[in-house]
Motif scaffolding. Structure first.
Motif, short mmCIF file in Angstrom:
data_model
loop_
_atom_site.label_atom_id
_atom_site.label_comp_id
_atom_site.label_asym_id
_atom_site.label_seq_id
_atom_site.Cartn_x
_atom_site.Cartn_y
_atom_site.Cartn_z
N GLY A 305 47.74 -8.36 -20.79
CA GLY A 305 46.75 -7.30 -20.71
C GLY A 305 45.99 -7.39 -19.40
N SER A 306 45.12 -6.41 -19.20
CA SER A 306 44.34 -6.32 -17.97
C SER A 306 42.90 -6.72 -18.24
N ALA A 307 42.34 -7.45 -17.29
CA ALA A 307 40.92 -7.77 -17.36
C ALA A 307 40.12 -6.54 -16.94
N PRO A 308 38.90 -6.32 -17.51
CA PRO A 308 38.21 -7.26 -18.40
C PRO A 308 38.54 -7.08 -19.89
N GLU A 309 39.28 -6.00 -20.25
CA GLU A 309 39.52 -5.75 -21.68
C GLU A 309 40.24 -6.91 -22.36
N ALA A 310 41.22 -7.51 -21.67
CA ALA A 310 42.01 -8.59 -22.27
C ALA A 310 41.22 -9.87 -22.45
N LEU A 311 40.04 -9.95 -21.85
CA LEU A 311 39.24 -11.17 -21.95
C LEU A 311 38.35 -11.19 -23.18
N VAL A 312 38.19 -10.04 -23.82
CA VAL A 312 37.28 -9.94 -24.96
C VAL A 312 37.82 -10.81 -26.12
N GLY A 313 36.95 -11.65 -26.66
CA GLY A 313 37.32 -12.46 -27.82
C GLY A 313 37.97 -13.79 -27.49
N LEU A 314 38.24 -14.07 -26.22
CA LEU A 314 38.84 -15.35 -25.85
C LEU A 314 37.79 -16.46 -25.94
N ILE A 320 36.85 -20.69 -14.49
CA ILE A 320 37.58 -19.43 -14.37
C ILE A 320 38.10 -19.30 -12.95
N PHE A 321 39.37 -18.93 -12.83
CA PHE A 321 39.95 -18.57 -11.54
C PHE A 321 40.34 -17.10 -11.59
N ILE A 322 39.87 -16.34 -10.61
CA ILE A 322 40.23 -14.92 -10.51
C ILE A 322 41.10 -14.77 -9.28
N GLY A 323 42.39 -14.64 -9.52
CA GLY A 323 43.32 -14.52 -8.41
C GLY A 323 43.70 -13.09 -8.10
N GLY A 324 43.49 -12.19 -9.04
CA GLY A 324 43.78 -10.78 -8.84
C GLY A 324 42.80 -9.94 -9.63
N GLY A 325 42.50 -8.75 -9.12
CA GLY A 325 41.62 -7.86 -9.86
C GLY A 325 40.14 -8.07 -9.61
N VAL A 326 39.80 -8.74 -8.48
CA VAL A 326 38.38 -8.98 -8.18
C VAL A 326 37.62 -7.67 -8.09
N VAL A 331 35.14 -7.00 -14.05
CA VAL A 331 35.83 -8.29 -14.15
C VAL A 331 34.90 -9.44 -13.81
N LEU A 332 34.27 -9.39 -12.66
CA LEU A 332 33.38 -10.48 -12.27
C LEU A 332 32.22 -10.62 -13.25
N GLU A 333 31.66 -9.48 -13.68
CA GLU A 333 30.54 -9.53 -14.62
C GLU A 333 30.94 -10.20 -15.93
N HIS A 334 32.08 -9.78 -16.48
CA HIS A 334 32.51 -10.34 -17.77
C HIS A 334 32.83 -11.83 -17.62
N CYS A 335 33.47 -12.21 -16.52
CA CYS A 335 33.83 -13.61 -16.33
C CYS A 335 32.58 -14.47 -16.21
N TRP A 336 31.63 -14.03 -15.43
CA TRP A 336 30.41 -14.82 -15.24
C TRP A 336 29.63 -14.94 -16.55
N ASP A 337 29.54 -13.85 -17.31
CA ASP A 337 28.82 -13.88 -18.58
C ASP A 337 29.52 -14.78 -19.60
N LEU A 345 33.23 -21.06 -11.43
CA LEU A 345 33.99 -19.84 -11.18
C LEU A 345 34.49 -19.88 -9.75
N LEU A 346 35.77 -19.57 -9.58
CA LEU A 346 36.34 -19.49 -8.24
C LEU A 346 37.16 -18.22 -8.14
N ALA A 347 36.83 -17.38 -7.16
CA ALA A 347 37.55 -16.12 -6.96
C ALA A 347 38.09 -16.07 -5.54
N ASN A 348 39.31 -15.57 -5.39
CA ASN A 348 39.96 -15.44 -4.10
C ASN A 348 39.99 -13.98 -3.66
N ALA A 349 39.83 -13.76 -2.38
CA ALA A 349 39.87 -12.40 -1.82
C ALA A 349 40.74 -12.41 -0.56
#
Length: 401
Positions: A305-314, A320-326, A331-337, A345-349
């Motif tokens: 699935g796609s973030a952030p929807e696929a992250l709900v309930g995990l 957290i590593f965000i390699g795509g979809g920054v 996405v960033l909001e849901h991951c940080w919360d 948290l580590l995100a690549n750009a």
């Protein structure tokens, strides 16, 4: 608290191998629960009711009688990959008392003359065979708790495929009992298709020239992975894992996982590390399934699935590593919360737009920005020159405790 649950480890030698306290507990028991094999080891004169575990397996026969006297039979040491450890996760330790017998691993080490502290122990009971891939190193000694009688032959095939055909194999059946038997051989010439279901397999790994041992440090070679180009390259991956800093038992979200390399190397850092890879592309999901098995971490969880929807309930992650979809909204909001207090948290750009977003997020949550530029020497006519990969910007932040 008075213990109401007694867990007794029993070996192939039955009642004769138990200590006085364990035999007394069985003699006083009114209800005994265990596997059919363990129950069959008890003498007929014991007057307690005997109940085999249900199929499919459930702890309900024990937990439903919580507080009432219950005796559970286990194989060998109940706290070593056994029912005792499973029950201890459900109960207060003061509710139960445990009488262990020698484990099959202890008995195997005694038969082989191996120092247990120098041996890798791996259970393949109801676990994928691919888990063995993470333990294969030249000279390694491995004790494998086998799932069934076909397991040793399958292990031999895997060893040959991985470049370890000269590895010595020893099957130990019915350890500690009258039917104990030993079968020795070599992986590349293993002829025994089936052995007793109750067996332990000892492996002395010997690699040939075709073997490609995988280091435990982060930054495996890029060609270890099956991918479509969506891969965090080796040098950046090593820097990323160093900042994520996996600790035993911690959970990582690998968001926009690509081929799953970050989550896989996170789990390879320690057997108790856990990871969830989130990937929307079906082709890349197939790459993740292949890579996690080939690199010995089949327990990596894949969420399609796609973030952030696929992250709900995990389950809440430690890192957290965000390699795509920054740049995907939310996405960033849901991951940080979702990140646990004190989590990383580590995100690549790569693009200017995603980099600008990380700069803005640094103003919001703090952390450090790092830019990595890697160049490799490549031919230019009759000479060599540096060919630089696209620079990567990393945002590394720790959530306040």
């Amino acid at each position: 608290m008075t213990p109401w649950l007694t867990v007794i480890g029993i070996g192939e030698d039955g009642l004769a191998g138990l200590g006085e306290a364990a035999r007394q507990a069985l003699g006083e028991a009114t209800r005994i629960i265990g596997g059919a094999r363990q129950l069959a080891l008890l003498p007929a004169e014991l007057g307690a009711e005997r109940h085999a575990w249900p199929s499919p397996f459930s702890l309900e026969p024990v937990l439903s009688r919580r507080g009432a006297p219950v005796c559970v039979l286990a194989s060998g040491d109940p706290m070593f990959f056994g029912i005792g450890a499973t029950l201890a996760r459900q109960l207060d330790p003061q509710e139960m008392r445990v009488f262990p017998a020698p484990s099959s691993v202890s008995l195997a080490a005694a038969r082989l003359g191996w120092a247990l502290q120098e041996v890798e122990v791996l259970s393949l009971v109801a676990r994928p065979l691919a888990a063995l891939n993470a333990a294969l190193f030249p000279g390694a000694r491995i004790l494998v708790l086998c799932n069934d009688g076909d397991c040793p032959a399958k292990v031999a095939q895997l060893l040959v495929a991985r470049g370890y055909p000269a590895s010595k194999l020893t099957v130990l059946e019915h350890l500690g009992g009258a039917r104990e038997r030993r079968i020795d051989g070599v992986a590349g010439h293993w002829q025994v298709s089936t052995v007793a279901d109750l067996n332990l397999l000892a492996i002395e790994c010997q690699a040939d020239a075709q073997a490609a041992p995988l280091a435990l440090t982060p930054g495996l070679a890029d060609d270890c992975y099956r991918h479509d180009g969506q891969l965090t390259k080796r040098d950046v991956r090593a820097v990323t894992l160093a900042r994520l800093a996996p600790l035993p038992g911690e959970l990582l979200w690998d968001v926009g996982a690509g081929c799953g390399s970050i989550g896989i190397e996170w789990m390879r850092a320690h057997p108790r590390c856990r990871a969830i890879a989130v990937e929307a592309d079906a082709g890349r999901q197939a790459h993740i399934r292949h890579n996690r098995d080939a690199l010995g971490v089949p327990a990596l969880q894949l969420v399609a699935g796609s973030a952030p929807e696929a992250l709900v309930g995990l389950a809440a992650p430690d890192a957290i590593f965000i390699g795509g979809g920054v740049t995907v909204p939310g996405v960033l909001e849901h991951c940080w919360d979702s990140l646990k207090p004190g989590g990383r948290l580590l995100a690549n750009a790569v693009t200017l737009q995603s980099e600008a977003l990380l700069v803005a997020w640094r103003e919001r949550i703090g952390g450090e920005l790092t830019r990595i530029a890697v160049a490799h020497a490549q031919p230019l006519g009759n000479f060599d020159t540096w060919r630089g990969a696209l620079p990567i910007t990393l945002l590394h932040a720790r959530k306040p405790a």
